[in-house]
Design an enzyme around this catalytic site. Sequence first.
Site, PDB file in Angstrom:
ATOM      1  N   GLY A  12     -22.286  34.074 -29.920  1.00  0.00           N
ATOM      2  CA  GLY A  12     -23.091  33.971 -31.145  1.00  0.00           C
ATOM      3  C   GLY A  12     -22.755  32.766 -32.004  1.00  0.00           C
ATOM      4  N   VAL A  16     -27.134  28.146 -29.034  1.00  0.00           N
ATOM      5  CA  VAL A  16     -28.261  29.089 -28.996  1.00  0.00           C
ATOM      6  C   VAL A  16     -28.001  30.274 -29.936  1.00  0.00           C
ATOM      7  CG1 VAL A  16     -29.729  30.492 -27.497  1.00  0.00           C
ATOM      8  CG2 VAL A  16     -28.726  28.371 -26.609  1.00  0.00           C
ATOM      9  N   TYR A 139     -21.102  26.853 -11.670  1.00  0.00           N
ATOM     10  CA  TYR A 139     -21.910  27.428 -12.770  1.00  0.00           C
ATOM     11  C   TYR A 139     -23.158  28.095 -12.195  1.00  0.00           C
ATOM     12  CZ  TYR A 139     -24.896  27.058 -17.027  1.00  0.00           C
ATOM     13  OH  TYR A 139     -25.741  27.287 -18.104  1.00  0.00           O
ATOM     14  N   PRO A 166     -33.765  29.172 -19.682  1.00  0.00           N
ATOM     15  CA  PRO A 166     -34.144  28.060 -20.562  1.00  0.00           C
ATOM     16  C   PRO A 166     -34.001  26.720 -19.847  1.00  0.00           C
ATOM     17  CG  PRO A 166     -32.399  29.432 -21.539  1.00  0.00           C
ATOM     18  CD  PRO A 166     -32.491  29.774 -20.075  1.00  0.00           C
TER      19      PRO A 166
HETATM   20  P1  NAP Z   1     -22.217  26.827 -26.365  1.00  0.00           P
HETATM   21  O1  NAP Z   1     -22.800  26.152 -27.544  1.00  0.00           O
HETATM   22  O2  NAP Z   1     -21.215  26.110 -25.542  1.00  0.00           O
HETATM   23  O3  NAP Z   1     -21.582  28.212 -26.867  1.00  0.00           O
HETATM   24  C1  NAP Z   1     -20.892  29.021 -25.988  1.00  0.00           C
HETATM   25  C2  NAP Z   1     -20.599  30.308 -26.681  1.00  0.00           C
HETATM   26  O4  NAP Z   1     -19.911  31.174 -25.753  1.00  0.00           O
HETATM   27  C3  NAP Z   1     -19.682  30.167 -27.896  1.00  0.00           C
HETATM   28  O5  NAP Z   1     -20.081  31.105 -28.886  1.00  0.00           O
HETATM   29  C4  NAP Z   1     -18.310  30.525 -27.344  1.00  0.00           C
HETATM   30  O6  NAP Z   1     -17.443  31.066 -28.323  1.00  0.00           O
HETATM   31  C5  NAP Z   1     -18.695  31.625 -26.348  1.00  0.00           C
HETATM   32  N1  NAP Z   1     -17.714  31.804 -25.291  1.00  0.00           N
HETATM   33  C6  NAP Z   1     -17.399  30.940 -24.300  1.00  0.00           C
HETATM   34  N2  NAP Z   1     -16.421  31.459 -23.531  1.00  0.00           N
HETATM   35  C7  NAP Z   1     -16.127  32.692 -24.047  1.00  0.00           C
HETATM   36  C8  NAP Z   1     -15.202  33.709 -23.712  1.00  0.00           C
HETATM   37  N3  NAP Z   1     -14.379  33.575 -22.659  1.00  0.00           N
HETATM   38  N4  NAP Z   1     -15.167  34.825 -24.469  1.00  0.00           N
HETATM   39  C9  NAP Z   1     -15.987  34.957 -25.532  1.00  0.00           C
HETATM   40  N5  NAP Z   1     -16.890  34.049 -25.898  1.00  0.00           N
HETATM   41  C10 NAP Z   1     -16.948  32.916 -25.166  1.00  0.00           C
HETATM   42  O7  NAP Z   1     -23.364  27.301 -25.365  1.00  0.00           O
HETATM   43  P2  NAP Z   1     -24.943  27.325 -25.577  1.00  0.00           P
HETATM   44  O8  NAP Z   1     -25.431  25.956 -25.273  1.00  0.00           O
HETATM   45  O9  NAP Z   1     -25.269  27.975 -26.874  1.00  0.00           O
HETATM   46  O10 NAP Z   1     -25.393  28.255 -24.364  1.00  0.00           O
HETATM   47  C11 NAP Z   1     -25.747  29.614 -24.568  1.00  0.00           C
HETATM   48  C12 NAP Z   1     -26.293  30.157 -23.257  1.00  0.00           C
HETATM   49  O11 NAP Z   1     -27.453  29.409 -22.885  1.00  0.00           O
HETATM   50  C13 NAP Z   1     -25.320  30.042 -22.093  1.00  0.00           C
HETATM   51  O12 NAP Z   1     -25.367  31.209 -21.326  1.00  0.00           O
HETATM   52  C14 NAP Z   1     -25.842  28.850 -21.305  1.00  0.00           C
HETATM   53  O13 NAP Z   1     -25.495  28.968 -19.945  1.00  0.00           O
HETATM   54  C15 NAP Z   1     -27.314  28.937 -21.553  1.00  0.00           C
HETATM   55  N6  NAP Z   1     -28.075  27.673 -21.465  1.00  0.00           N
HETATM   56  C16 NAP Z   1     -27.704  26.595 -22.230  1.00  0.00           C
HETATM   57  C17 NAP Z   1     -28.440  25.415 -22.123  1.00  0.00           C
HETATM   58  C18 NAP Z   1     -28.068  24.175 -22.904  1.00  0.00           C
HETATM   59  O14 NAP Z   1     -28.687  23.097 -22.658  1.00  0.00           O
HETATM   60  N7  NAP Z   1     -27.113  24.225 -23.822  1.00  0.00           N
HETATM   61  C19 NAP Z   1     -29.558  25.340 -21.266  1.00  0.00           C
HETATM   62  C20 NAP Z   1     -29.898  26.482 -20.530  1.00  0.00           C
HETATM   63  C21 NAP Z   1     -29.164  27.633 -20.637  1.00  0.00           C
HETATM   64  P3  NAP Z   1     -16.551  30.092 -29.287  1.00  0.00           P
HETATM   65  O15 NAP Z   1     -17.516  29.453 -30.244  1.00  0.00           O
HETATM   66  O16 NAP Z   1     -15.603  31.008 -29.962  1.00  0.00           O
HETATM   67  O17 NAP Z   1     -15.899  29.110 -28.362  1.00  0.00           O
END
Ligand code: NAP
Length: 318
Positions: A12, A16, A139, A166
């Site tokens: 959270g 996203v 991944y 996405p």
């Molecule tokens: P992000 O900004 O890197 O955020 C990752 C989140 O996951 C953070 O809240 C992080 O917590 C948490 N997290 C990571 N490892 C964890 C663990 N071991 N235990 C608990 N929490 C953990 O990622 P995002 O870009 O928002 O991506 C969200 C989702 O969308 C993911 O599933 C990703 O695969 C998918 N997605 C992303 C993209 C993109 O372009 N970014 C595109 C397609 C799909 P902390 O803040 O505490 O580190």
Amino acid sequence: MSQGKVIIVTGGTGLVGKAIETIVTEENRKGETWIFLSSKDGDLCDYKATENIFKKYKPTHVIHLAAMVGGLFHNLSHNLDFLRNNLRINNNVLQISFETGVKKVVSCLSTCIFPGKASYPLDETMLHNGSPHPSNFGYSYAKRLIDVANHAYNEQHGCMFTSVIPCNTFGPHDNFNLESSHVIPGLMRKLHDIIEKGDDKFCVWGSGTPIRQFIYSLDLAKLILWVLRNYEEIEPILLCVDDEAQVTIKQVAEALAKSFNFKGDIVFDTSKTDGQHKMTSNNAKLRSYLPDFQFTPFDVAIKETVEWFKANYKTARL
Ligand code: NAP
Ligand code: GDP
């Protein structure tokens, strides 16, 4: 949704997750309690810690975003970590959601996990039709197994666990770390820093010719909320912009240079890999449900993100 839903958003605090928080705060709906988790609430790689979170909040619904996430270059050097961490996180979240009777889980896949060799445009039926691109196989396989698990939980236990796919996402609260970021936040960080230093060369990795579809995180957030409330299939659904909205990395660099008012040269470092040439995906399924959904134009979303980054540079994830 009816009254009394408790929705936890794993991940959270990420790109996203923060966008979903912004939208639900604006909506201010009655009868929904939202909990936005970070890794500080517990490491989701750890079964016991995950169980404790579910015991504490007793969610009825879960939006599962938490993952080890990173750009092409971070994936290339850490395929094993991406595989292991994401397998563990997904296994814990889905199994504990089942054990505690969560009514619906919406998990996040990505267009970058489709087969590396495919016919285009990609659609939801093609997810498992071949090996992922070698740059991010760890991944990709971990993410693909969410879809496999969703079907297995449904067949064996009747669970309503589904997933969204996405395309490349960007917006406020992204990861702007040069080593681990995706292209847009990575290039924003570079531009910001070279302008501060007074340099006149903006270095873009690769040839600039790869093609991507980019969705603004706030648009993605609205679509994920629609999926949570309205989408009743186990099969994944692509949440991506229309095909004609795709852009080259060169066009991305030019749009960013314009937003930063950078007048120097854009140079391409072709010693760095391009990764996948394209992942062009077809959003026909999404359009069949939501024909009138308006995506934020790319240039507007870039401008808003650049403004956010400049205003929040000191506290952004660098
Ligand atoms: P992000 O900004 O890197 O955020 C990752 C989140 O996951 C953070 O809240 C992080 O917590 C948490 N997290 C990571 N490892 C964890 C663990 N071991 N235990 C608990 N929490 C953990 O990622 P995002 O870009 O928002 O991506 C969200 C989702 O969308 C993911 O599933 C990703 O695969 C998918 N997605 C992303 C993209 C993109 O372009 N970014 C595109 C397609 C799909 P902390 O803040 O505490 O580190
Ligand atoms: P992908 O969409 O999953 O391949 O991941 P990225 O967002 O990391 O990279 C997209 C494209 O941008 C690739 O072709 C990279 O070579 C290119 N690129 C150009 N400059 C950068 C940069 O500074 N960081 C990243 N991550 N990619 C860059």
